[in-house]
Design a protein around this motif. Structure first.
Motif, mmCIF file in Angstrom:
data_model
loop_
_atom_site.group_PDB
_atom_site.id
_atom_site.type_symbol
_atom_site.label_atom_id
_atom_site.label_comp_id
_atom_site.label_asym_id
_atom_site.label_seq_id
_atom_site.Cartn_x
_atom_site.Cartn_y
_atom_site.Cartn_z
ATOM 1 N N ASP A 138 0.806 -1.215 0.000
ATOM 2 C CA ASP A 138 0.000 0.000 0.000
ATOM 3 C C ASP A 138 0.841 1.268 0.000
ATOM 4 N N GLU A 139 2.168 1.164 0.113
ATOM 5 C CA GLU A 139 3.064 2.323 0.048
ATOM 6 C C GLU A 139 3.991 2.265 -1.159
ATOM 7 N N ARG A 140 3.940 1.156 -1.878
ATOM 8 C CA ARG A 140 4.948 0.907 -2.909
ATOM 9 C C ARG A 140 4.813 1.853 -4.094
ATOM 10 N N GLY A 141 3.581 2.144 -4.506
ATOM 11 C CA GLY A 141 3.385 3.022 -5.663
ATOM 12 C C GLY A 141 3.955 4.407 -5.418
ATOM 13 N N LYS A 142 3.740 4.945 -4.213
ATOM 14 C CA LYS A 142 4.275 6.260 -3.895
ATOM 15 C C LYS A 142 5.795 6.236 -3.885
ATOM 16 N N ALA A 143 6.383 5.169 -3.327
ATOM 17 C CA ALA A 143 7.844 5.059 -3.286
ATOM 18 C C ALA A 143 8.421 4.938 -4.695
ATOM 19 N N VAL A 144 7.802 4.113 -5.527
ATOM 20 C CA VAL A 144 8.266 3.984 -6.901
ATOM 21 C C VAL A 144 8.100 5.308 -7.645
ATOM 22 N N GLY A 145 7.032 6.039 -7.341
ATOM 23 C CA GLY A 145 6.839 7.357 -7.949
ATOM 24 C C GLY A 145 7.970 8.310 -7.616
ATOM 25 N N ALA A 146 8.407 8.303 -6.355
ATOM 26 C CA ALA A 146 9.534 9.158 -5.963
ATOM 27 C C ALA A 146 10.806 8.725 -6.679
ATOM 28 N N LEU A 322 6.837 16.689 -9.299
ATOM 29 C CA LEU A 322 5.775 17.171 -8.409
ATOM 30 C C LEU A 322 4.618 16.176 -8.292
ATOM 31 N N LEU A 323 4.331 15.430 -9.357
ATOM 32 C CA LEU A 323 3.088 14.650 -9.402
ATOM 33 C C LEU A 323 3.252 13.144 -9.351
ATOM 34 N N SER A 324 4.419 12.608 -9.687
ATOM 35 C CA SER A 324 4.546 11.153 -9.788
ATOM 36 C C SER A 324 4.229 10.451 -8.478
ATOM 37 N N MET A 325 4.745 10.971 -7.367
ATOM 38 C CA MET A 325 4.472 10.353 -6.069
ATOM 39 C C MET A 325 2.992 10.416 -5.728
ATOM 40 N N ARG A 326 2.361 11.530 -6.054
ATOM 41 C CA ARG A 326 0.943 11.693 -5.738
ATOM 42 C C ARG A 326 0.086 10.722 -6.538
ATOM 43 N N PRO A 369 2.508 24.160 -24.036
ATOM 44 C CA PRO A 369 1.211 23.528 -23.736
ATOM 45 C C PRO A 369 1.225 22.017 -23.959
ATOM 46 N N GLY A 370 1.797 21.577 -25.087
ATOM 47 C CA GLY A 370 1.858 20.148 -25.355
ATOM 48 C C GLY A 370 2.720 19.414 -24.344
ATOM 49 N N LEU A 371 3.851 20.019 -23.954
ATOM 50 C CA LEU A 371 4.731 19.397 -22.971
ATOM 51 C C LEU A 371 4.035 19.236 -21.623
ATOM 52 N N LEU A 372 3.253 20.237 -21.223
ATOM 53 C CA LEU A 372 2.572 20.167 -19.924
ATOM 54 C C LEU A 372 1.497 19.082 -19.923
ATOM 55 N N VAL A 373 0.699 19.014 -20.986
ATOM 56 C CA VAL A 373 -0.327 17.965 -21.068
ATOM 57 C C VAL A 373 0.338 16.592 -21.096
ATOM 58 N N PHE A 374 1.373 16.469 -21.902
ATOM 59 C CA PHE A 374 2.109 15.202 -21.993
ATOM 60 C C PHE A 374 2.671 14.804 -20.635
ATOM 61 N N SER A 375 3.248 15.748 -19.915
ATOM 62 C CA SER A 375 3.891 15.422 -18.638
ATOM 63 C C SER A 375 2.874 15.021 -17.575
ATOM 64 N N ILE A 376 1.685 15.588 -17.617
ATOM 65 C CA ILE A 376 0.638 15.169 -16.671
ATOM 66 C C ILE A 376 0.250 13.712 -16.938
ATOM 67 N N GLY A 377 0.037 13.382 -18.203
ATOM 68 C CA GLY A 377 -0.300 11.999 -18.543
ATOM 69 C C GLY A 377 0.813 11.034 -18.186
#
Length: 548
Positions: A138-146, A322-326, A369-377
């Motif tokens: 239950d903590e692994r996804g956040k750790a892998v995100g970091a 900023l977002l991968s861990m979240r 704009p394209g880079l930001l949308v791409f990076s969120i996905g």
């Protein structure tokens, strides 16, 4: 302090944070050294000689050994323990980095870079296996995100730090700077990473499988790296790829029959492991195309200098940081399927934005704009994807599972660039013929310029020797052909990334959660449906499994 079988349930929060720091530092030096050397190649050639071939192999020797030995590195971690292999890989990387920094000749540098790739292949899957061993599910996804986010930071920081060191000091410092990072990492490993499980006394090193795997992947990797320079039919490309493919097929056949398989083929019968790796191939093939063609296009067509082109993707790394861990934490809570499906589709929308680019590129309007949308996905996808693949493996083969996923990601980029590069070159040549076919038939100088240009797609057409009256039209035709060819490459990249999303939505299953009956004394009648169905770190046999 020992990690429990459930994945680090007995490890303190502070110890887990330090374990994660060690894993991040260890793999960051590997990702930095994948990119940092490129900015130093001119200085290395000036100092050590070797010409273009020396420059190519200073970069490629590292990539060949790293890509071909990742599976073996993961297997060794499973046999001898991820902590031990991680530590040895870190030490090896420090020693070989020092050898690179002190190399007296170009031949010595190439050899040291190859050995550096060997050490990187050992420590990268072991670092991820250490995370798996010390973080509960239950903590692994956040750790892998970091871990993923900081790895992305390393990829971007490589050229920036390298440029500063080369300009301000010497190219040798891009390797020497690894040494203090390695020392800090090793101290953390020895102090905070638990020993983990004991080695299985029946475990054996699969020597035959390791040799077949290493030489098979090395041959194919070598051929794919050389393909853009020589073409598919050149013996330097076709022969290594063919021999490598045969050896790798022999590796698969051997693994199916040996009693001590390095790669348990049964892993691929596990649904999420198989689909996760197929999605990895599609996603990372698309990513490889994007960053390869975008940097070339910005420099050779849009007129960006090397620093501007190299730093254009910094927003992607910052958003991921900023977002991968979240997103990893959300995937832990709600399951990975949504994120592995919708994330790539959003990333593909960002890539589709680049299909409107022409030779006149405004960064804020046309790129950002394209880079930001791409990076969120991308941020939605990477941590859940990695965690899902690893979650389908047992603790005893987390290392090889990590090695498989890493190897697939790296090979996907090489395959995509080699294969699609030929398509892009054909599109470029076809558009040039359409634009200048008439002039080429009546002016031999124009025909010669067209033929020269076809060997360098996405580059300005050389007009030397072309009559002044048609130079402008030749340049314009070259620019139009480059834009059209770039659109072909980005279009294929978009399709591959979107395909990854479709595979995620249709193929990935949310894992079954473990629910403890003792934690649900009143059930739904007393209002505990949410707390009662959270994944428990306790033993599986004490509870009841429900579908997430």
């Amino acid at each position: 302090m020992e990690a429990s079988a459930s994945g680090g349930a007995g490890t303190t929060a502070r110890a887990k944070r330090l374990v994660l720091v060690a894993a991040i530092l260890g793999t960051t030096v590997v990702t930095v050294d994948s990119t940092v050397v490129n900015v130093a190649l001119p200085a290395i050639a000036d100092d050590l000689g070797g010409g273009l071939a020396g420059q190519q192999w200073t970069s490629n020797a590292y990539l060949v050994t790293l890509g071909s030995l990742l599976l073996i590195g993961g297997s060794l971690g499973d046999i001898f323990g991820e902590r031990r292999v991680f530590a040895l890989g870190v030490v090896g990387f420090g020693v070989t980095s020092l050898a690179c920094a002190l190399a007296p000749t170009i031949e010595t540098l190439v050899l040291a870079r190859a050995l550096q790739g060997v050490a990187g292949a050992a420590l990268t899957p072991a670092a991820l296996a250490v995370i798996v061993a010390n973080f509960p599910p239950d903590e692994r996804g956040k750790a892998v995100g970091a871990w993923t986010a900081w790895g992305g930071i390393g990829t971007v920081l490589g050229p920036l730090i390298g440029g500063q060191l080369v300009d301000g000091a010497s190219w040798r410092w891009i390797f020497a700077i690894n040494v203090p990072i390695v020392i800090v990492t090793l101290i953390l490993i020895l102090r905070v990473v638990p020993e983990g499980r004991e080695r299985d006394p029946d475990a054996r090193v699969d020597v035959v499988g390791a040799a077949l795997c290493a030489f098979g992947l090395a041959g194919m990797t070598f051929g794919l790296i050389e393909q853009p320079l020589h073409g598919w039919v050149d013996p330097m490309v076709a022969l290594p790829i063919a021999v490598g493919a045969l050896l790798f097929a022999g590796f698969i056949a051997w693994e199916a029959r040996t009693s001590h398989a390095m790669l348990p083929l049964g892993l691929f019968r596990r649904h999420n492991f198989a689909f996760g790796n197929i999605e990895t191939f599609a996603m990372y093939g698309g990513l490889g195309l994007l960053f390869f063609f975008l940097v070339l296009f910005l420099q050779q067509v849009a007129g960006f200098n090397a620093l501007e082109a190299g730093t254009s993707s910094v927003p992607v790394t910052l958003v991921m940081f900023l977002l991968s861990m979240r997103f990893g934490a959300l995937a832990d809570r709600y399951g990975p399927r949504f994120f592995m499906g919708v994330g790539p589709l959003i990333a593909a929308l960002g890539l589709a934005w680049f299909l409107r680019l022409d030779a006149d590129v405004d960064y804020l309007v046309d790129l950002l704009p394209g880079l930001l949308v791409f990076s969120i996905g991308l941020s939605m996808t990477v941590a859940p994807l990695t965690a899902t693949v690893l979650a389908d493996a047992d603790d005893s083969n987390a290392g090889i599972a990590s090695g498989v996923n890493n190897a697939i990601a790296r090979v996907a980029g090489l395959v995509a660039i080699a294969a699609v590069g030929a398509v892009v070159a054909a599109a470029f040549g076809s558009r040039l013929d359409d634009e200048l076919g008439g002039a080429a038939t009546v002016r031999p100088e124009v025909a010669a310029a067209v033929e020269r240009a076809k060997s360098q797609p996405l580059a300005a057409v050389e007009v030397q020797g072309v009559p002044e009256g048609v130079q402008a039209s030749v340049r314009e035709a070259g620019t139009d052909a480059s834009v059209a060819a770039f659109h072909v490459g980005i279009g294929i990249s978009t399709v591959l990334v979107a395909l990854g999303g479709v595979l995620g939505l249709l193929g990935v299953r949310n894992p079954r959660r473990r629910v403890e009956a003792s934690d649900c004394p009143g059930g739904q009648l007393v209002g505990h449906p949410r707390d009662g169905t959270r994944q428990s770190p306790c033993d599986w046999d004490a509870g009841v499994a429900v579908e997430a």
